[in-house]
Write a protein that holds these residues in place. Structure first.
Motif, PDB file in Angstrom:
ATOM      1  N   THR A 287      13.369  -8.032   0.161  1.00 14.54           N
ATOM      2  CA  THR A 287      13.195  -6.819   0.953  1.00 14.54           C
ATOM      3  C   THR A 287      13.477  -5.569   0.127  1.00 14.54           C
ATOM      4  O   THR A 287      12.709  -4.596   0.152  1.00 14.54           O
ATOM      5  N   ALA A 288      14.591  -5.592  -0.611  1.00 17.34           N
ATOM      6  CA  ALA A 288      14.957  -4.436  -1.432  1.00 17.34           C
ATOM      7  C   ALA A 288      13.948  -4.206  -2.547  1.00 17.34           C
ATOM      8  O   ALA A 288      13.596  -3.055  -2.862  1.00 17.34           O
ATOM      9  N   LEU A 289      13.453  -5.281  -3.140  1.00 25.11           N
ATOM     10  CA  LEU A 289      12.481  -5.163  -4.231  1.00 25.11           C
ATOM     11  C   LEU A 289      11.174  -4.566  -3.723  1.00 25.11           C
ATOM     12  O   LEU A 289      10.594  -3.674  -4.359  1.00 25.11           O
ATOM     13  N   ARG A 290      10.695  -5.038  -2.592  1.00 26.42           N
ATOM     14  CA  ARG A 290       9.454  -4.490  -2.017  1.00 26.42           C
ATOM     15  C   ARG A 290       9.586  -2.999  -1.737  1.00 26.42           C
ATOM     16  O   ARG A 290       8.679  -2.215  -2.022  1.00 26.42           O
ATOM     17  N   ALA A 291      10.739  -2.620  -1.167  1.00 22.77           N
ATOM     18  CA  ALA A 291      10.957  -1.213  -0.829  1.00 22.77           C
ATOM     19  C   ALA A 291      10.924  -0.329  -2.074  1.00 22.77           C
ATOM     20  O   ALA A 291      10.326   0.755  -2.069  1.00 22.77           O
ATOM     21  N   GLN A 292      11.543  -0.790  -3.150  1.00 18.99           N
ATOM     22  CA  GLN A 292      11.568  -0.006  -4.382  1.00 18.99           C
ATOM     23  C   GLN A 292      10.186   0.078  -5.023  1.00 18.99           C
ATOM     24  O   GLN A 292       9.816   1.109  -5.593  1.00 18.99           O
ATOM     25  N   CYS A 293       9.420  -0.997  -4.928  1.00 11.64           N
ATOM     26  CA  CYS A 293       8.089  -1.003  -5.533  1.00 11.64           C
ATOM     27  C   CYS A 293       7.105  -0.144  -4.744  1.00 11.64           C
ATOM     28  O   CYS A 293       6.156   0.403  -5.309  1.00 11.64           O
ATOM     29  N   ILE A 294       7.328   0.007  -3.440  1.00 14.28           N
ATOM     30  CA  ILE A 294       6.517   0.933  -2.646  1.00 14.28           C
ATOM     31  C   ILE A 294       6.759   2.363  -3.138  1.00 14.28           C
ATOM     32  O   ILE A 294       5.828   3.154  -3.298  1.00 14.28           O
ATOM     33  N   LYS A 295       8.031   2.688  -3.417  1.00  7.83           N
ATOM     34  CA  LYS A 295       8.353   4.007  -3.959  1.00  7.83           C
ATOM     35  C   LYS A 295       7.716   4.209  -5.323  1.00  7.83           C
ATOM     36  O   LYS A 295       7.248   5.303  -5.658  1.00  7.83           O
ATOM     37  N   LEU A 296       7.683   3.142  -6.125  1.00  7.56           N
ATOM     38  CA  LEU A 296       7.098   3.214  -7.461  1.00  7.56           C
ATOM     39  C   LEU A 296       5.618   3.555  -7.396  1.00  7.56           C
ATOM     40  O   LEU A 296       5.098   4.277  -8.241  1.00  7.56           O
ATOM     41  N   ALA A 297       4.939   3.014  -6.378  1.00  4.33           N
ATOM     42  CA  ALA A 297       3.499   3.228  -6.246  1.00  4.33           C
ATOM     43  C   ALA A 297       3.157   4.616  -5.731  1.00  4.33           C
ATOM     44  O   ALA A 297       2.013   5.088  -5.884  1.00  4.33           O
ATOM     45  N   GLN A 298       4.123   5.304  -5.109  1.00  7.73           N
ATOM     46  CA  GLN A 298       3.854   6.623  -4.557  1.00  7.73           C
ATOM     47  C   GLN A 298       3.727   7.646  -5.680  1.00  7.73           C
ATOM     48  O   GLN A 298       4.462   7.607  -6.659  1.00  7.73           O
TER      49      GLN A 298
END
Length: 302
Positions: A287-298
């Motif tokens: 869950t934490a990894l997905r959330a951080q990678c969404i931020k990375l893609a922004q």
């Protein structure tokens, strides 16, 4: 048979923590007489004086100071033992093994690991760094529970995690920069290319990502070795932008001016074999990894 109980050591610790018998009584919600009795039993069993009382001030004796260090350790271990028991009863795993490709952004990885570790302080995390097919192979063999890899397994669950951008670079002093014109891929083939070896143990599955059939090739096992070599002018390569941003900013590396294919992009996948069997700590990591990678893609704000 132990002569001193854990509870008696706890009362001893409370007197020190709260600064006196009366204060400890209020702090741990025990009668002052019960705390006095607990400390007296320790002193009687060991034949030592733990406290000296001068007026209203309660201070440790030298023997008390020495025993306090051991008592603190004993009480900490008892708390950990109880926490482990609760953790096991709730089905929380005690270990988590993760294989991560070396091109994945380290800042994100460390942040996620710290977040999970704070949530599950007794969790033992084993991180296996890999290249190309290595992470997927470890997952397929059951050596890890989660893999972050540029290759997607045909088994289990796999999802797109993020894209990693690679750029062609060399040291500013490298001969390729002295040509003072737009470079072709044929130009590159005349110079040494640094290639990172696939960490898979299966020779037939080893990949050579980005290999141009250059006249001279050096193969290394880690991305960082490649970065160090190229920074010293020993060759060129396509390197992950997230790992070389500082060296580009400081002038240790310089982008090659290619007429095409200056940048490449690699998809990283998040893979695990059985979503029903992974524990709460692993789910927290996902869950934490997905959330951080969404931020990375922004897109970054200018």
């Amino acid at each position: 048979m132990l002569r001193i109980s854990l509870e008696q050591w706890r009362m001893f610790h409370a007197v020190v923590e709260y600064g006196g018998f009366n204060q400890a009584s209020q702090g741990v919600h025990k009668s002052q007489s019960s705390i006095h009795n607990a400390v007296s039993k320790i002193e009687g069993s060991l034949g030592l004086k733990l406290f000296s009382i001068v007026g209203r001030k309660t201070t440790l004796t030298p023997a008390g100071e020495l025993l306090l260090k051991r008592a603190n350790y004993l009480l900490d271990e008892a708390k950990k033992l109880e926490t482990i028991g609760v953790t096991l009863s709730q089905g929380v795993e005690t270990k988590l093994k993760i294989a991560v490709d070396e091109i994945f952004p380290r800042a994100i990885l460390y942040q996620v690991l710290e977040q999970v570790s704070s949530q599950y302080p007794l969790l033992q995390i084993e991180l296996v760094e890999s290249v190309l097919s290595g992470a997927s192979e470890l997952l397929a063999q059951g050596d890890v529970e989660i893999a972050i890899s540029p290759t997607s397994l045909g088994i289990g669950f796999s999802e797109n995690l993020c894209h990693i951008t690679f750029s062609a670079v060399a040291s500013p002093e490298h001969p390729l920069h002295q040509l003072e014109r737009s470079l072709t891929l044929e130009d590159l083939k005349s110079y040494r290319q640094i290639v990172v070896r696939d960490s898979t143990q299966l020779k037939d599955n080893r990949a050579s990502e980005g290999w141009l059939d250059a006249n001279q090739r050096w193969t290394v096992s880690h991305i960082q070795t490649s970065i160090d070599m190229i920074s010293r002018g020993l060759g060129f390569a396509w390197l992950p932008m997230n790992l070389i941003e500082r060296k580009l900013a400081s002038g240790q590396l310089k982008l090659l001016q290619l007429n095409e294919n200056t940048q490449r992009s690699t998809q990283l996948y998040l893979t695990f074999t059985d979503g029903d069997r992974i524990g709460p700590a692993a789910r927290s990591f996902l869950t934490a990894l997905r959330a951080q990678c969404i931020k990375l893609a922004q897109p970054k704000k200018l």
